[in-house]
Write an enzyme that holds these catalytic residues in place. Structure first.
Site, short mmCIF file in Angstrom:
data_model
loop_
_atom_site.label_atom_id
_atom_site.label_comp_id
_atom_site.label_asym_id
_atom_site.label_seq_id
_atom_site.Cartn_x
_atom_site.Cartn_y
_atom_site.Cartn_z
N GLY A 100 0.84 -1.21 0.00
CA GLY A 100 0.00 0.00 0.00
C GLY A 100 0.87 1.25 0.00
N HIS A 101 1.86 1.27 0.91
CA HIS A 101 2.75 2.44 0.95
C HIS A 101 3.54 2.57 -0.34
CE1 HIS A 101 2.62 1.25 5.37
NE2 HIS A 101 2.18 2.49 5.40
N GLN A 161 -0.74 10.85 18.09
CA GLN A 161 -2.01 10.43 17.52
C GLN A 161 -2.54 9.12 18.12
OE1 GLN A 161 -0.25 10.15 13.44
NE2 GLN A 161 -1.56 8.37 13.21
N SER A 207 -2.66 -3.24 5.46
CA SER A 207 -2.45 -2.38 6.63
C SER A 207 -1.29 -2.95 7.42
CB SER A 207 -3.71 -2.40 7.50
OG SER A 207 -3.42 -1.94 8.79
N SER A 208 -0.51 -2.06 8.03
CA SER A 208 0.60 -2.55 8.86
C SER A 208 0.06 -3.38 10.02
CB SER A 208 1.40 -1.37 9.41
OG SER A 208 1.88 -0.59 8.35
O1 PAF Z 1 -1.77 7.34 7.91
C1 PAF Z 1 -0.75 7.30 8.62
O2 PAF Z 1 0.09 6.38 8.53
C2 PAF Z 1 -0.53 8.39 9.64
O3 PAF Z 1 -1.71 8.80 10.24
C3 PAF Z 1 0.25 9.60 9.10
C4 PAF Z 1 -0.53 10.31 8.00
C5 PAF Z 1 1.59 9.15 8.55
C6 PAF Z 1 0.50 10.61 10.21
O4 PAF Z 1 1.22 10.06 11.25
#
Ligand code: PAF
Length: 273
Positions: free
Chosen positions: A36-37, A62, A186-187
């Site tokens: 995905g990345h 976060q 997803s990780s």
């Molecule tokens: O989506 C993510 O992996 C994170 O929320 C981000 C945008 C890198 C911010 O830490």
């Protein structure tokens, strides 16, 4: 490939490249990179960026106090290797200490789109996301930044932040990348047992069915299918794709967003109708 840990050095290099006329793309991530990345990196390259910067930072701000900050998967060596192979030109790998100096006291908060969905269940989450993304934009001065549609609410909130705070950054959204089975990459998928993984397939299968049913399938029926598969629903909501305001029925221009637990792992996915 350049590797920067220090925000000041990263910023200095980006400003220099900008003065030299380079187009800079930022791909913000929390690492433990997967396809995905890498698809976000591909999107950045295809759009002609000379410098593709991947930031790798598990942003403590976060995560809620009972969330998986400590346990969030990390693999610095593998991530750097993947970035090198993908043609990334610089990696920004800061530490929490150099991103958040002692007595850090300024945060960015979006007050409307963050109210519902993940924002309602994860108080402070989007404040942490907006703060770190604003910092990353200031540090890397990108012409554009690429985000995945999987985090649909996050992407809309970041767009709003860019609009309302006049960031000179274009936000590019890239499609959700799925495993062959349909599971959104997803990780956090590493947390899933085989049984949980097969339970999780009901999410993507249900979203697909919902879309192809063209309004015939109800949200209630979708929820039942998730529960039948053994998932614990956090939320399933049909919202306007732009404003994220609730809609009573799935219809064109809506986005259906899901958050559900497979065991202890919270998974999110969505589809735009
Ligand atoms: O989506 C993510 O992996 C994170 O929320 C981000 C945008 C890198 C911010 O830490």
């Amino acid at each position: 490939m350049k590797i920067f840990k220090d925000p000041a050095k990263m910023q200095k290099w980006c400003l220099k490249r900008k003065r030299e006329g380079a187009t800079i793309a930022l791909v913000p991530t929390m690492g433990y990179l997967h396809e995905g990345h890498l698809s976000l990196v591909e999107t950045a390259k295809k759009r002609g960026a000379q410098e593709v910067i991947v930031s790798i930072f598990v942003n403590p701000v976060q995560f809620g106090p009972n969330e998986d900050y400590e346990k969030y998967p990390r693999d610095e060596k593998a991530d750097l290797e993947k970035c090198r192979k993908a043609g990334v030109t610089a990696v920004f790998f800061p530490t929490p200490q150099n991103m958040y100096l002692e007595a850090h006291s300024v945060y960015v908060e979006e007050e409307l789109l963050s109210r519902g969905l993940c924002g309602a269940r994860r108080p402070g989450h989007f404040r942490g996301v907006c703060t770190v993304v604003a910092k990353l934009f200031n540090i890397t001065v990108p012409d554009f930044a690429v985000f995945g549609r999987k985090d649909y609410q996050q992407a809309q909130i970041i767009r709003r932040m860019v609009r309302d705070l006049n960031f000179a950054v274009k936000i590019v959204l890239a499609p959700i990348v799925r495993e062959k089975s349909g599971l959104a990459r997803s990780s956090r998928n590493v947390y899933l047992s085989e049984k949980e993984k097969s339970m999780a397939l009901s999410i993507s299968a249900g979203l697909k069915a919902l879309k192809s049913s063209k309004g015939a399938m109800t949200i209630a029926a979708f929820k039942r299918s998730l529960e039948k598969a053994g998932l614990k629903i956090d939320y399933v909501e049909c919202v306007d794709a732009q404003t994220l305001e609730g809609r009573s029925k799935p219809s064109k221009g809506c986005c259906v967003l899901v958050s559900a637990f497979a065991g202890k792992t919270r998974l999110i996915d969505n589809i735009t109708l």
